[in-house]
Design an enzyme around this catalytic site. Structure first.
Site, PDB file in Angstrom:
ATOM      1  N   HIS A  24     -54.313 -94.753 -36.693  1.00 24.13           N
ATOM      2  CA  HIS A  24     -54.561 -95.440 -35.428  1.00 24.13           C
ATOM      3  C   HIS A  24     -54.131 -94.542 -34.275  1.00 24.13           C
ATOM      4  O   HIS A  24     -53.341 -93.628 -34.467  1.00 24.13           O
ATOM      5  CB  HIS A  24     -53.694 -96.701 -35.312  1.00 24.13           C
ATOM      6  CG  HIS A  24     -53.775 -97.666 -36.442  1.00 24.13           C
ATOM      7  ND1 HIS A  24     -54.376 -98.901 -36.323  1.00 24.13           N
ATOM      8  CD2 HIS A  24     -53.282 -97.618 -37.714  1.00 24.13           C
ATOM      9  CE1 HIS A  24     -54.265 -99.565 -37.461  1.00 24.13           C
ATOM     10  NE2 HIS A  24     -53.609 -98.804 -38.323  1.00 24.13           N
ATOM     11  N   TYR A  25     -54.586 -94.846 -33.063  1.00 24.48           N
ATOM     12  CA  TYR A  25     -53.833 -94.405 -31.898  1.00 24.48           C
ATOM     13  C   TYR A  25     -53.189 -95.622 -31.270  1.00 24.48           C
ATOM     14  O   TYR A  25     -53.644 -96.750 -31.449  1.00 24.48           O
ATOM     15  CB  TYR A  25     -54.640 -93.582 -30.910  1.00 24.48           C
ATOM     16  CG  TYR A  25     -55.788 -94.234 -30.156  1.00 24.48           C
ATOM     17  CD1 TYR A  25     -55.743 -95.539 -29.662  1.00 24.48           C
ATOM     18  CD2 TYR A  25     -56.937 -93.492 -29.860  1.00 24.48           C
ATOM     19  CE1 TYR A  25     -56.785 -96.083 -28.936  1.00 24.48           C
ATOM     20  CE2 TYR A  25     -57.994 -94.021 -29.137  1.00 24.48           C
ATOM     21  CZ  TYR A  25     -57.908 -95.317 -28.670  1.00 24.48           C
ATOM     22  OH  TYR A  25     -58.938 -95.856 -27.953  1.00 24.48           O
ATOM     23  N   THR A  26     -52.093 -95.380 -30.526  1.00 26.90           N
ATOM     24  CA  THR A  26     -51.348 -96.514 -29.970  1.00 26.90           C
ATOM     25  C   THR A  26     -52.103 -97.182 -28.832  1.00 26.90           C
ATOM     26  O   THR A  26     -51.988 -98.397 -28.642  1.00 26.90           O
ATOM     27  CB  THR A  26     -49.970 -96.054 -29.475  1.00 26.90           C
ATOM     28  OG1 THR A  26     -50.130 -94.926 -28.603  1.00 26.90           O
ATOM     29  CG2 THR A  26     -49.090 -95.659 -30.655  1.00 26.90           C
ATOM     30  N   GLU A  89     -49.437 -95.119 -36.678  1.00 28.83           N
ATOM     31  CA  GLU A  89     -49.807 -95.171 -35.261  1.00 28.83           C
ATOM     32  C   GLU A  89     -49.479 -93.823 -34.629  1.00 28.83           C
ATOM     33  O   GLU A  89     -48.340 -93.351 -34.695  1.00 28.83           O
ATOM     34  CB  GLU A  89     -49.039 -96.285 -34.551  1.00 28.83           C
ATOM     35  CG  GLU A  89     -49.485 -97.691 -34.921  1.00 28.83           C
ATOM     36  CD  GLU A  89     -50.690 -98.158 -34.127  1.00 28.83           C
ATOM     37  OE1 GLU A  89     -51.187 -97.391 -33.276  1.00 28.83           O
ATOM     38  OE2 GLU A  89     -51.131 -99.297 -34.366  1.00 28.83           O
ATOM     39  N   HIS A 131     -58.810 -96.602 -38.154  1.00 28.83           N
ATOM     40  CA  HIS A 131     -58.868 -98.026 -37.814  1.00 28.83           C
ATOM     41  C   HIS A 131     -60.309 -98.434 -37.512  1.00 28.83           C
ATOM     42  O   HIS A 131     -60.768 -99.513 -37.886  1.00 28.83           O
ATOM     43  CB  HIS A 131     -57.964 -98.288 -36.602  1.00 28.83           C
ATOM     44  CG  HIS A 131     -57.613 -99.718 -36.397  1.00 28.83           C
ATOM     45  ND1 HIS A 131     -56.975-100.172 -35.262  1.00 28.83           N
ATOM     46  CD2 HIS A 131     -57.801-100.817 -37.169  1.00 28.83           C
ATOM     47  CE1 HIS A 131     -56.783-101.474 -35.347  1.00 28.83           C
ATOM     48  NE2 HIS A 131     -57.289-101.897 -36.500  1.00 28.83           N
ATOM     49  N   ASP A 141     -60.328 -96.497 -32.505  1.00 30.41           N
ATOM     50  CA  ASP A 141     -59.249 -95.522 -32.687  1.00 30.41           C
ATOM     51  C   ASP A 141     -59.169 -95.022 -34.138  1.00 30.41           C
ATOM     52  O   ASP A 141     -59.592 -95.723 -35.042  1.00 30.41           O
ATOM     53  CB  ASP A 141     -57.915 -96.141 -32.252  1.00 30.41           C
ATOM     54  CG  ASP A 141     -57.498 -97.364 -33.065  1.00 30.41           C
ATOM     55  OD1 ASP A 141     -58.286 -98.330 -33.131  1.00 30.41           O
ATOM     56  OD2 ASP A 141     -56.395 -97.360 -33.635  1.00 30.41           O
TER      57      ASP A 141
END
Length: 239
Positions: A24-26, A89, A131, A141
């Site tokens: 994921h990215y945050t 993340e 994700h 993401d």
């Protein structure tokens, strides 16, 4: 590899051992804000790890527990992706707050962490995913700037660059055997894309997710020869 404890209360029991790794990215303005949210019991979200831009790694939920990072999702027939996966993340503002390339130190940490995780769990290269792969209608993401090629070159995940396949592109509104076969291929790879022979809006969304991961230089939802060739090559690599 130093890992900094930052325990989150947001977890429950797994139904079995994890065999999927979800990146994921945050998507928040800072890593600190993301970690605070992932530890907030009111937010009801969490991940197993957070990797900061400077390469620091935080652990929030034990790998043996079910973190709450994937949400409504699907991969290879499974809908409880949280129950089957480990979530990482990766700190980045995301498309809402100024999406930018992931620093080298951060990616080196992600690679090292991935390698470490795989010493404990049986996670196939084809199940190291985004994700956006498991929730293409909701998420984009970690996005088209995430260096999946570098991850694969380090031994984690799939990456292919075959010559484009012949034939006209397939796009939304088209139908027929070619669309059916392409949808079937996406389904075999893992996506929720039931073959119907109709290239509908949902298919466009899945194709865009596929491209964001495996053809990131052009994400347009059109199954051109390059996209089709990469899907075929990935299926062969995964077999």
């Amino acid at each position: 590899m130093d890992i900094i404890p930052a325990p989150s209360p947001n977890f429950n029991e797994r139904p079995g051992p994890p065999d999927i790794l979800v990146m994921h990215y945050t998507g928040m303005e800072s890593g600190e804000a993301a970690i605070a949210r992932l530890r907030d019991p009111e937010a009801k979200v969490s991940s197993h790890y957070v990797v900061e831009e400077d390469g620091r790694i935080f652990t929030l939920v034990a790998e043996e527990r079910r973190a709450w990072h994937a949400g409504v999702s699907f991969w290879k027939g499974e809908r409880d992706i949280n129950g089957r996966s480990i979530g990482i993340e990766i700190v980045n503002p995301g498309h809402e707050f100024g999406y930018r390339p992931f620093p080298d130190a951060q990616i080196a940490a992600v690679i090292a962490l991935t390698a470490d995780i795989r010493t404990r769990w049986m996670i196939a290269d084809g199940d190291i995913i985004a994700h956006s792969d498991v929730a293409p209608a909701r998420k984009i993401d970690p996005g088209e700037l995430f260096p999946w090629k570098a991850l694969a070159e380090a031994g984690h995940g799939l990456w292919v660059e075959p010559d484009p396949a012949p034939g006209a592109p397939l796009a939304e509104g088209e139908d027929g055997a070619g669309v059916f076969a392409f949808q079937a291929g996406l389904t075999r790879l893992g996506y929720e894309c039931p073959p119907s022979g109709q290239f509908d809006a949902a298919t466009t969304t899945v194709v865009s997710a596929f491209q964001r991961h495996w053809r990131p230089h052009l994400v347009d939802g059109i199954a051109d020869g390059e996209t089709r060739a990469r899907l075929i090559a990935l299926l062969r690599a995964q077999a």
